[in-house]
Design an enzyme around this catalytic site. Sequence first.
Site, mmCIF file in Angstrom:
data_model
loop_
_atom_site.group_PDB
_atom_site.id
_atom_site.type_symbol
_atom_site.label_atom_id
_atom_site.label_comp_id
_atom_site.label_asym_id
_atom_site.label_seq_id
_atom_site.Cartn_x
_atom_site.Cartn_y
_atom_site.Cartn_z
ATOM 1 N N TYR A 103 0.848 -1.192 0.000
ATOM 2 C CA TYR A 103 0.000 0.000 0.000
ATOM 3 C C TYR A 103 0.890 1.251 0.000
ATOM 4 O O TYR A 103 1.890 1.307 0.733
ATOM 5 C CB TYR A 103 -0.875 -0.055 1.257
ATOM 6 C CG TYR A 103 -1.729 1.161 1.467
ATOM 7 C CD1 TYR A 103 -2.856 1.368 0.676
ATOM 8 C CD2 TYR A 103 -1.431 2.085 2.447
ATOM 9 C CE1 TYR A 103 -3.646 2.482 0.868
ATOM 10 C CE2 TYR A 103 -2.221 3.206 2.654
ATOM 11 C CZ TYR A 103 -3.331 3.397 1.849
ATOM 12 O OH TYR A 103 -4.111 4.508 2.034
ATOM 13 N N ASP A 176 -0.795 -7.484 6.427
ATOM 14 C CA ASP A 176 -1.854 -6.496 6.228
ATOM 15 C C ASP A 176 -2.984 -7.220 5.485
ATOM 16 O O ASP A 176 -2.861 -7.541 4.311
ATOM 17 C CB ASP A 176 -1.306 -5.310 5.424
ATOM 18 C CG ASP A 176 -2.336 -4.206 5.230
ATOM 19 O OD1 ASP A 176 -3.538 -4.502 5.265
ATOM 20 O OD2 ASP A 176 -1.919 -3.056 5.021
HETATM 21 C C1 LIG Z 1 -6.163 1.971 3.331
HETATM 22 C C2 LIG Z 1 -5.086 1.008 3.601
HETATM 23 C C3 LIG Z 1 -4.153 1.240 4.626
HETATM 24 C C4 LIG Z 1 -4.137 2.511 5.437
HETATM 25 O O1 LIG Z 1 -5.275 2.642 6.226
HETATM 26 P P1 LIG Z 1 -5.911 4.065 6.651
HETATM 27 O O2 LIG Z 1 -7.102 3.652 7.423
HETATM 28 O O3 LIG Z 1 -6.208 4.827 5.411
HETATM 29 O O4 LIG Z 1 -4.885 4.757 7.485
HETATM 30 C C5 LIG Z 1 -3.192 0.261 4.840
HETATM 31 N N1 LIG Z 1 -3.140 -0.856 4.098
HETATM 32 C C6 LIG Z 1 -4.014 -1.104 3.109
HETATM 33 C C7 LIG Z 1 -3.897 -2.355 2.325
HETATM 34 C C8 LIG Z 1 -5.011 -0.178 2.814
HETATM 35 O O5 LIG Z 1 -5.869 -0.422 1.826
#
Ligand SMILES: *Cc1c(COP(=O)(O)O)cnc(C)c1O
Length: 386
Positions: A103, A176
């Site tokens: 990301y 993630d």
């Molecule tokens: C959106 C996103 C983030 C960051 O999250 P926020 O809530 O915008 O801070 C991190 N990892 C992935 C895969 C995302 O899609």
Amino acid sequence: MRFETKAIHVGEEPDHREGANGDVVLPIHLSSTFAWKGINEKTNGNMYSRLSNPTRDALEKKLAALENAKYGMAFSSGMSAITTILLSILKSGDHVVAFDDLYGGTKGLFDQIISDGLNIEFTYVDATNPKNIEKAIKKNTKLLWLETPTNPLMKICDISGAAEIAHKHKMLVVVDNTFASPYLQQPLSLGSDIVLHSTTKYINGHSDSIGGAIMLSDDKIYERIRFVQGEAGTMLSPFDCFLVMRGIKTLAIRMREHEKNAARIVSYLEKNPRIKTIFYPGLKSHPQHELAKKQMAGFGGMLSFELNGDIDDVNRFLRTLKLFSFAVSLGGVESLIEHPASMTHGQVLKEDREKLGISDTLIRMSVGIENVEDLISDLDRALSGI
Ligand SMILES: *Cc1c(COP(=O)(O)O)cnc(C)c1O
């Protein structure tokens, strides 16, 4: 209890103690501070809402249940969850191996803040092949950072294969899991040590709250991250905790609809001559389709595709759509569409973008849960206009 039942009931058992009202939906506790009865006599263990809060406690129990974890923690954003993990685990001089398709915000945080500021070295590898991970490991490597499926090309990496390599070298594994959601993929059961989410996306699911979550089961790592969250103040506000808790109750049913609609849209796009390539793990032509089938309970609602044409055609297509909002973010009930080269990956140098495979005609779609016939009509109208 199974997933749907936990999502609804965990953390919100009606309180029948004397003086309580038996609320079926937990009230929002907005108080920033909690009165004690006397020295060391806290009411229900709370002192100050940065450290703990009853609404957040309830959400955190629910979050833990979704990933079958011992602990869940709620943060003010996905990025603040990521920052808190890094501050909790890494020390100056450490090395991190990460997937090269992360990301954009995560990559920016690693390269432009943590790397220089804290003297941490990052090596990026194509983690779709676990051998690349092993080759990058050094004596001081502490962490393996993965994302699967990735954004926007939907690459998949083998979590259990990667975790096996990392653990052989005494590293921790962070996954993630934002794109899959806990309904479709549970990285802790595949060997990851920490799972994180941007709850902004599928978990909240209604595009009305920015938040993050960490789920894990190790007591020591939990205590460290909880301490850093309290000191750094990266927790989620009670009102947002309420929203996320409300969103989670329909996570399973939403994920099933997202996926059903995505599959229909993919088969429509496959037949349309204006589409050049489609990136979706549910397609047999996807390079990690078999792995996705094994590792995930479904293929989700995210997909990307390339148009035949140039950037002006892409712009015409995006401007003509009515039901798909031209916006970043994902995972809400409404369909969104975005242009990675100018939006989510606008900060990445063109040559690096091209190396990753993010061309100017690539479009990413977060398929919502509207009636799919309406979505397909909208796409068909916009595609025939270019
Ligand atoms: C959106 C996103 C983030 C960051 O999250 P926020 O809530 O915008 O801070 C991190 N990892 C992935 C895969 C995302 O899609």
